[in-house]
Design a protein around this motif. Sequence first.
Motif, PDB file in Angstrom:
ATOM      1  N   ALA A  99      40.748  47.510  32.577  1.00 25.79           N
ATOM      2  CA  ALA A  99      40.484  46.883  31.281  1.00 25.79           C
ATOM      3  C   ALA A  99      40.346  47.939  30.189  1.00 25.79           C
ATOM      4  O   ALA A  99      40.870  47.774  29.076  1.00 25.79           O
ATOM      5  N   LEU A 112      42.016  42.150  24.009  1.00 28.80           N
ATOM      6  CA  LEU A 112      40.559  42.176  24.158  1.00 28.80           C
ATOM      7  C   LEU A 112      40.091  41.021  25.038  1.00 28.80           C
ATOM      8  O   LEU A 112      39.253  41.203  25.934  1.00 28.80           O
ATOM      9  N   LEU A 113      40.634  39.827  24.803  1.00 23.58           N
ATOM     10  CA  LEU A 113      40.278  38.675  25.635  1.00 23.58           C
ATOM     11  C   LEU A 113      40.714  38.897  27.081  1.00 23.58           C
ATOM     12  O   LEU A 113      39.991  38.541  28.019  1.00 23.58           O
ATOM     13  N   ILE A 116      38.291  41.432  28.693  1.00 21.91           N
ATOM     14  CA  ILE A 116      37.006  40.784  28.981  1.00 21.91           C
ATOM     15  C   ILE A 116      37.124  39.891  30.212  1.00 21.91           C
ATOM     16  O   ILE A 116      36.256  39.890  31.092  1.00 21.91           O
ATOM     17  N   SER A 117      38.204  39.139  30.299  1.00 22.24           N
ATOM     18  CA  SER A 117      38.398  38.237  31.426  1.00 22.24           C
ATOM     19  C   SER A 117      38.580  39.008  32.732  1.00 22.24           C
ATOM     20  O   SER A 117      38.105  38.582  33.793  1.00 22.24           O
ATOM     21  N   ALA A 119      37.297  42.016  33.525  1.00 23.85           N
ATOM     22  CA  ALA A 119      35.995  42.514  33.965  1.00 23.85           C
ATOM     23  C   ALA A 119      35.086  41.371  34.413  1.00 23.85           C
ATOM     24  O   ALA A 119      34.386  41.474  35.422  1.00 23.85           O
ATOM     25  N   ALA A 120      35.113  40.264  33.666  1.00 23.44           N
ATOM     26  CA  ALA A 120      34.265  39.126  34.014  1.00 23.44           C
ATOM     27  C   ALA A 120      34.705  38.478  35.321  1.00 23.44           C
ATOM     28  O   ALA A 120      33.874  38.010  36.105  1.00 23.44           O
ATOM     29  N   LEU A 143      31.084  32.296  29.189  1.00 23.32           N
ATOM     30  CA  LEU A 143      31.969  33.309  28.617  1.00 23.32           C
ATOM     31  C   LEU A 143      33.053  32.668  27.755  1.00 23.32           C
ATOM     32  O   LEU A 143      33.357  33.156  26.658  1.00 23.32           O
ATOM     33  N   THR A 147      33.334  33.601  23.770  1.00 25.27           N
ATOM     34  CA  THR A 147      34.554  34.229  23.250  1.00 25.27           C
ATOM     35  C   THR A 147      35.320  33.285  22.323  1.00 25.27           C
ATOM     36  O   THR A 147      35.878  33.717  21.312  1.00 25.27           O
ATOM     37  N   CYS A 193      39.866  32.523  28.538  1.00 29.00           N
ATOM     38  CA  CYS A 193      38.859  33.352  29.209  1.00 29.00           C
ATOM     39  C   CYS A 193      38.249  32.638  30.414  1.00 29.00           C
ATOM     40  O   CYS A 193      38.071  33.245  31.475  1.00 29.00           O
ATOM     41  N   THR A 197      38.841  34.027  34.209  1.00 31.82           N
ATOM     42  CA  THR A 197      37.648  34.467  34.934  1.00 31.82           C
ATOM     43  C   THR A 197      37.544  33.760  36.279  1.00 31.82           C
ATOM     44  O   THR A 197      37.305  34.389  37.319  1.00 31.82           O
TER      45      THR A 197
END
Length: 216
Positions: A99, A112-113, A116-117, A119-120, A143, A147, A193, A197
Amino acid sequence: MIISALVLAGGIFLILSAAKEDGQVVWKTIVGWILAFFGGILLLSMGAALVAAQPGKKEPHPKLTDPLGELRKGGISQARYDAIRRKETAALAGMVALAVALLAVWFNLFSLLLAISMAAGAAGALLLHSNGKNSLWLLSLFLGGVTGLAAALFSRPDNGKRYAYFINGFKVGEGNGGISGFLSAFLGCALLCAALTLALAYMITMLCSVLTRTNP
């Protein structure tokens, strides 16, 4: 596996071809990253399935996406449960590194989304492992909501244009697109997201369970 490899190769080709267009982020880049991401995940999944299907000592076949439930009902041992968790922890570290690398080479709202997804999703695999699926679904919904709301609040709809709405020739309302732009940004980012996730968490849990074949 052939289809997954073709999807991955097609995504990489689109990314490289888009990079030659003065470095601008175009539709090729977005589609390329999506294809490469899911192509790579599918390729890894198919490879893990082939490894698990190799002949050898017969092992029990627990539910691959529910290590905690299998531990509680005796489907896997504590040692195997802990071994799966170690692999999921390594997957979290690898996904965070990916990421960061993604954001270093390509930074905009979509990347960015996606970061984040990623890592989440890896963190969600650990949450699924330790607390069960309810906690993972709560993480995904939370999340997605956060977001989506952030993207909607920071988006800038074109308020300079006004729109009139007609039903059967009768004018029923007008506006400047601000509300529709807010809802579109919120729903689009929230669904992206939340879905990524969930998908990544289950995929990582399944892969780690398949690759941990022994049941000491």
